[in-house]
Each structure stands twice: as structure tokens, then as C-alpha cells.
Motif scaffolding. Sequence first.
Motif, short mmCIF file in Angstrom:
data_model
loop_
_atom_site.label_atom_id
_atom_site.label_comp_id
_atom_site.label_asym_id
_atom_site.label_seq_id
_atom_site.Cartn_x
_atom_site.Cartn_y
_atom_site.Cartn_z
N THR A 1 0.82 -1.21 0.00
CA THR A 1 0.00 0.00 0.00
C THR A 1 0.86 1.26 0.00
N GLU A 2 2.00 1.23 0.69
CA GLU A 2 2.89 2.39 0.72
C GLU A 2 3.41 2.77 -0.67
N LEU B 1 1.57 2.51 -3.40
CA LEU B 1 0.47 2.89 -4.28
C LEU B 1 0.60 4.31 -4.83
#
Length: 473
Positions: free
Chosen positions: A327-328, A330
Motif C-alpha cells: 500500500t505504501e 500505491l
Amino acid sequence: MNGNWLSIIPALITLGTAILTKRIIPSLSLGLIAGGILVTGNLFSGIFKTSDYIIAAFSSPENAYIILFLFLLGALTEIFKVAGGIKGFSSLASRWVKNERGALLSVWAVTPVTFLDCCFHVIATGTVSNPLIEKANGSKEKLALVINVTSSQLIVLIPVATTYVGYILGVIASAIKKAGISGSPYTLYLKSIPYNFFSIGMIIISFLIIFLGLGFGRWRFKGDGKLADGVHNSHEAHEESEFEQKFPPRASNLFIPLVLLISLIIFLFWYTGQGKGRSFLEALINAQVEKSIFIATLVTLLLTTLLYVLQKVPLSEIESFFLAGGTELLPPIVILILSWSLSSATQDLGFIEFISRTVGTTVPKLFIPAIVFLVGTFTSYFIGSSWATWSLIMPIGLQLAISSGANIPLIVGAVLAGGSVGDNVSPLGETPVLTASVTEVSIIDHVQTTLPYALVVIGLSTILFIVTQALLG
């Protein structure tokens, strides 16, 4: 569409909005929508055309490999935090460090196992080196500079196994396609590395500060050390830098997966690039780079998970870190997709032809690389993002190289160098903010103690771009 002044509107909207708002994703989106409207001639059709550009960005297998690689490598670097690997390196380093120089050199000692991603590197080296600099009663501002340089400047020069490689290849691939340049994006990236004068210069500065002192910290501006406004703040970065390692220190938990990853990438470069009569080096140059780094990262991720599970690390814990790490990454993934889409829109508007007829034929090629570097420097400082700057400036730089006859690898080096400035000295940059937080130095003190040296390197780099273009003809 024949190129005219309308073709520069999407780029101007994107750049202007990014400088004003300090938000690159909305800026790219606004520029892309404007491009779609200009291509179709009306609002409703323009929105549909914008979606077509975005979907087309996913359709290329090379693009898909880059997106998946970035997500998986982000996940892998996050998983490294859970199994005691960083603590293990910290314990080893503390046995040898006795003074400030040793504490600063510990950053370089840890770098070979933390270079995968700039944020991971900042957090890991800060965790290792901050207690050592306190033990030696050394300068945390020097430590902040060294950590920053070994992340934002060193990692961009490393051509394997980093999140930067995947992103840079995506930007270059899109730009050379639009400019009509043939050849491998990876080969072009390799050729450009010696021309990233700013990053190389800041690395040299860091060594001079470590070994000679170099008058560090003598030049200061007044200020209270607080960042009143911007994209990031110290509290946000501090939260990002905190992570828990619940298991005993074990340096091998970081070392083994990293060796595996690098070995697999080199092997797959050779395997996918081998051909009749090709040497090992020729095979590496002709490799299917995007596919190779994706498969290597996927296999390393699976085997690392197995290694940690055998050490009684709960699978639920690994899964949580996997999702958090992916997610980091994204935001840069979204930036890359939008920049690919914007590049397609500007090509349909005839941006390349317009640049060729105007700037490319009026500015002497001797000054083109220096101009590209300075434009990138200005942009990255006010945006605070090297990745966003590369996506904005690379298509323009390569087209200027084609139309003016400037050296193409030199131009790529100029784009990468200019984009790297923001991540070194911009108070809005993620790397400076995170570095300041991890080393417990105010963001303004970090920027002000680094800026004088960066300005010197910027000046020297500008001269070197002019001189090098003259030598290369």
C-alpha cells in the motif's frame, strides 16, 4: 494532430497545479483530463477519452510488470521489518563504532542491505545509526545528511533491485516511445548513470564531510526549525518511521533474502537475454528487465515468507506487513499510471512536433542538458518529489534531445539529476522529512545545513552538463 501551442496546455496545467498545490496526483489528473478534452474537442467525450488513456496504460505487459514489481518490492521491504534483521545489524555495528566518524560510516556499512527503497533505507539506517551517533556524542545533522544522500542520491544510481529502477524504467520507456527512439530503456538508463552529476556530487560531499568535516553547519538561516505548511510534517514521518520487531535480532533475516533477490535478478537477466553468440554482459543488456525483476521479487517474497514462518513468525503478521508495504507504494504506482496516460494524450495533441519546431530549433544543443537539469531542479524543489519530476520532465527532455541533437544519455542523466534535488533539500520532500524525523533533527535545520553544499553541486553540475555536451558533440 499537428503540433501547436495547445499541445503544451496539459503539461503546463500539470506543472503549474503541482507547484501551487504541492499535490502531484490531482495535478496529473487535471492535466490528463485537459488533454482528453483538447483531443476530442468537447467535455463529455474528453472524459471518456481520459479513461481510455488510463486503461491503455495497463494494457502493456511491460507496464503491468513494473506495477506489480513496485507493489511486491514495497511489501518485501516492509516484511523485512518484522523478523529482527535490522536489530541484528544494529547489534553488530555497535561493537565496532567508537566515534562520530564510525557512526556516520555505519550508514554506509548498512546500505548494501537496505538500498531496496529510499524510505526503508532511511528507517533502517536511522534505527541502526541514531543510537551510535548519540553514543559517540556526534552531530545528528551530519547523520541526517549522510542518511539522506545514501537514500535519495545513491539509490538512483543503483541499477538493480530497487523501487527506483522499476519506476525509472517505466518513465524512460514511455518517453522514448513517444519520442520515436528505439532501443532498450534499461540500456539507456545504464548509460545515463555517469551523467547524474548532482547525485554523484552529493555522494562525494558526504564522504568529504565524514572524513574532512568540510566546515559542516557553518552556514545557517534564521528560523525556529518548524515546518508551518506543506505535504508532510514531522509527526507524520515519525509515525511512519516507527515499527515493531517482535523477534530476536538476527541479521541473517535481512542478509539472506537480499542476497537471494540480487542473485535471482542477475540470473534472470542472463536467462531472458541469452542468445546465440551473446556474452554474459550482452545477455544482461538484452534482458527482459521488467519481467525478470518481477519474477525475482515474487520468488524472493515467497521464500522469505517461508523462512520467517519456519522461525515461528505468524503468517498473519507477515500478511499484515505485506499489505502495508504494498500500500505504501500505491502513490508512486498511481503517479506512474497517470504519467503514462498524460504522455499518450500529449502525443495525440502533437506535443513532440511542437517542441521540435520551437525550443529544439532555437536553443543551441550545447545548453539543452543544462536547461533540462535546471528546470528539473526548480520543479523538484517546489514539488518535493523526484518521481513526479521525472515523469513530468523526461518526455520533454528526450524530445529536446531529438530535435536539438543533444546527447540522449546525457539528457536522461540531466532529468534524473534535476529530479533528485528535491528529495535532497526540499522541505516538502518525503526523504528530507522522514530523515529529519528519524534522526530527531528539525526539518528546517536539516535542509539549511544541506542546502549550501547542494547549491555548490547544482552550480558545478550545470557547468558539467555544458562541458560534457561540448565534448560529446
